[in-house]
Design a protein around this motif. Sequence first.
Motif, PDB file in Angstrom:
ATOM      1  N   GLY A  66      78.385 119.561  42.996  1.00 36.88           N
ATOM      2  CA  GLY A  66      77.094 120.094  43.415  1.00 36.88           C
ATOM      3  C   GLY A  66      77.102 120.221  44.926  1.00 36.88           C
ATOM      4  N   PRO A  67      76.120 120.882  45.497  1.00 35.18           N
ATOM      5  CA  PRO A  67      76.088 121.065  46.954  1.00 35.18           C
ATOM      6  C   PRO A  67      75.852 119.747  47.696  1.00 35.18           C
ATOM      7  CG  PRO A  67      74.124 122.000  45.916  1.00 35.18           C
ATOM      8  CD  PRO A  67      75.010 121.543  44.814  1.00 35.18           C
ATOM      9  N   TRP A  87      75.847 111.705  41.949  1.00 35.15           N
ATOM     10  CA  TRP A  87      77.170 111.905  41.357  1.00 35.15           C
ATOM     11  C   TRP A  87      77.633 113.348  41.519  1.00 35.15           C
ATOM     12  CZ3 TRP A  87      78.881 114.880  37.189  1.00 35.15           C
ATOM     13  CH2 TRP A  87      80.192 114.627  36.791  1.00 35.15           C
ATOM     14  N   LEU A  88      76.724 114.300  41.317  1.00 30.86           N
ATOM     15  CA  LEU A  88      77.100 115.707  41.485  1.00 30.86           C
ATOM     16  C   LEU A  88      77.530 115.987  42.917  1.00 30.86           C
ATOM     17  CD1 LEU A  88      74.328 117.426  39.346  1.00 30.86           C
ATOM     18  CD2 LEU A  88      76.787 117.402  38.877  1.00 30.86           C
ATOM     19  N   GLY A 103      79.761 126.866  36.940  1.00 29.10           N
ATOM     20  CA  GLY A 103      81.129 126.500  36.600  1.00 29.10           C
ATOM     21  C   GLY A 103      81.697 125.412  37.487  1.00 29.10           C
ATOM     22  N   THR A 104      80.854 124.696  38.216  1.00 31.09           N
ATOM     23  CA  THR A 104      81.378 123.648  39.092  1.00 31.09           C
ATOM     24  C   THR A 104      81.488 122.304  38.400  1.00 31.09           C
ATOM     25  OG1 THR A 104      79.180 123.162  39.953  1.00 31.09           O
ATOM     26  CG2 THR A 104      80.513 124.750  41.185  1.00 31.09           C
ATOM     27  N   ILE A 105      80.859 122.128  37.238  1.00 33.05           N
ATOM     28  CA  ILE A 105      80.960 120.849  36.525  1.00 33.05           C
ATOM     29  C   ILE A 105      82.229 120.882  35.685  1.00 33.05           C
ATOM     30  CG2 ILE A 105      79.942 119.406  34.727  1.00 33.05           C
ATOM     31  CD1 ILE A 105      77.273 119.972  35.877  1.00 33.05           C
ATOM     32  N   ILE A 135      69.291 120.714  38.130  1.00 39.47           N
ATOM     33  CA  ILE A 135      70.453 120.772  39.030  1.00 39.47           C
ATOM     34  C   ILE A 135      71.734 120.707  38.207  1.00 39.47           C
ATOM     35  CG2 ILE A 135      71.704 119.510  40.830  1.00 39.47           C
ATOM     36  CD1 ILE A 135      68.954 118.734  41.986  1.00 39.47           C
ATOM     37  N   TRP A 136      71.747 119.833  37.212  1.00 42.07           N
ATOM     38  CA  TRP A 136      72.925 119.719  36.332  1.00 42.07           C
ATOM     39  C   TRP A 136      73.202 121.068  35.653  1.00 42.07           C
ATOM     40  CZ3 TRP A 136      76.691 116.316  35.062  1.00 42.07           C
ATOM     41  CH2 TRP A 136      77.394 116.559  33.894  1.00 42.07           C
TER      42      TRP A 136
END
Length: 163
Positions: free
Chosen positions: A94-95, A87-88, A153-155, A145-146
């Motif tokens: 996420g990358p 999902w990330l 700040g990417t979530i 990772i989460w």
Amino acid sequence: ANAIADGSGYGAFESFLMRGLSAVSTILLAFSVNSLGMEAVLATLSPEADAQAVLAMAQTPASVYFANALNRISYLAFHMAASVIVWLAATKQGPFFLFPLTVLLRLFVSFPMSFYQYGTVLSRWLSITVMLLFSLVVCFLSYRIWIACRDRGTILDTPPQQA
């Protein structure tokens, strides 16, 4: 939350197909034997192979059923954690390398029990312990990772609005 729901749905569906159907049949057989008696159940079966299957199920130790349940629970945890990683990557929070990482993780999660089934590893409990530890490592990896994505700040706090 959606990633965890997807992982639990996938993991539960796989668990039901892999072990659930046989567990239901074993439970029904146990109820039949308890209410009718072993002789009555064996008398209803005509082919010799069916009678041998019933006797084999009746002679299986409870630890085998416990081991299968533990196996499925760890697979469920693994699928939930892997779905968070996917999902990330899919939502670009996420990358991108998380996609191939998850493919590799899904490849390796089945190795311990496969080694047991093919006789490479002789202990069911060793295989289940390795698989359980692998699942716990993936759960921890997913959590880390989460946290890393959140700290960067990417979530997103709220999901993007659908047009």
